[in-house]
Scaffold this active site. Sequence first.
Site, PDB file in Angstrom:
ATOM      1  N   SER A   1     -20.753 -31.614 -15.274  1.00 45.48           N
ATOM      2  CA  SER A   1     -20.380 -32.968 -15.703  1.00 45.48           C
ATOM      3  C   SER A   1     -18.872 -33.136 -15.554  1.00 45.48           C
ATOM      4  O   SER A   1     -18.120 -32.155 -15.659  1.00 45.48           O
ATOM      5  CB  SER A   1     -20.771 -33.178 -17.168  1.00 45.48           C
ATOM      6  OG  SER A   1     -20.176 -34.351 -17.700  1.00 45.48           O
TER       7      SER A   1
ATOM      8  N   TYR B   1     -19.718 -29.491 -25.592  1.00 41.61           N
ATOM      9  CA  TYR B   1     -20.350 -29.868 -24.325  1.00 41.61           C
ATOM     10  C   TYR B   1     -19.350 -29.741 -23.185  1.00 41.61           C
ATOM     11  O   TYR B   1     -19.669 -29.177 -22.122  1.00 41.61           O
ATOM     12  CB  TYR B   1     -20.872 -31.299 -24.434  1.00 41.61           C
ATOM     13  CG  TYR B   1     -21.566 -31.824 -23.200  1.00 41.61           C
ATOM     14  CD1 TYR B   1     -22.890 -31.481 -22.933  1.00 41.61           C
ATOM     15  CD2 TYR B   1     -20.916 -32.677 -22.313  1.00 41.61           C
ATOM     16  CE1 TYR B   1     -23.548 -31.971 -21.808  1.00 41.61           C
ATOM     17  CE2 TYR B   1     -21.562 -33.172 -21.187  1.00 41.61           C
ATOM     18  CZ  TYR B   1     -22.877 -32.816 -20.945  1.00 41.61           C
ATOM     19  OH  TYR B   1     -23.516 -33.300 -19.828  1.00 41.61           O
TER      20      TYR B   1
END
Length: 253
Positions: free
Chosen positions: A141, A155
Amino acid sequence: MDIRNKVALVTGAGAGIGRAVAQRLAGEGAAVVLADVDEEAGLSAVREIKSEGGRAAFVLADVASEADASRMVAFARERFGSLDVLVNNAGGVEEPYFPDGEPEQWGRTIDLNLRGVMLGVHFGVRAMRKRGGGAIVNISSVGGIGFGPYDAPEYGAAKAGVVRLTASLATLKERMAVRVNCVCPGWVDTPASRRSRARMTPEEREKVPPVLLQPEEIAAAVVMFVEDDSMAGRVMIWQEGSPWQIVPVEAPY
């Protein structure tokens, strides 16, 4: 690599990016194993692929579990005879984020997004060596890229780990004929991102780009990495609203 008649395993394949990747690989002629913790969604995706003439099977697996990671790879080999392509897509994060959340929660995020990828690579590489090589694509990501603040630190840290892991494994191409590459998308229009946007305040939603990436676009990027035998340890950054770019190996920190 010619995808036709190859065997692929896609994690988190019940919905979103994973489902689109599984559908695309099946459409290219691969037999695809779809792994997910959501059995209903996974079986639905399998039925959809089969209805279009593709070959697919579902395995219930939590990628953060060593036993499940081993079992999903073994399932692919038992069901279709080999493993040629692995797409480590499963991931996610839940509020409250680190450091407000409890260690059990943010630890699970790290296990799912980083350890799960490492386990997939660990068992996948062993299966691919017996086949004479293969291709692995990790889905990271843009949350794992850069040096600015980020709302979900656990994350971001896990996804940054996936990027560094991918680059570090470039030598597997020469050692084992296994190529590992990575896609780092920005906002993608998936069920998970829609749920996230639904929970946002109006002020937060204003910061979300008006045009998001589509899961099918990420699936196309995965196929490119699988087919291009020259690329190993490479990282693609694809921010919504901009063309994708492959990060140069000599890029500055």
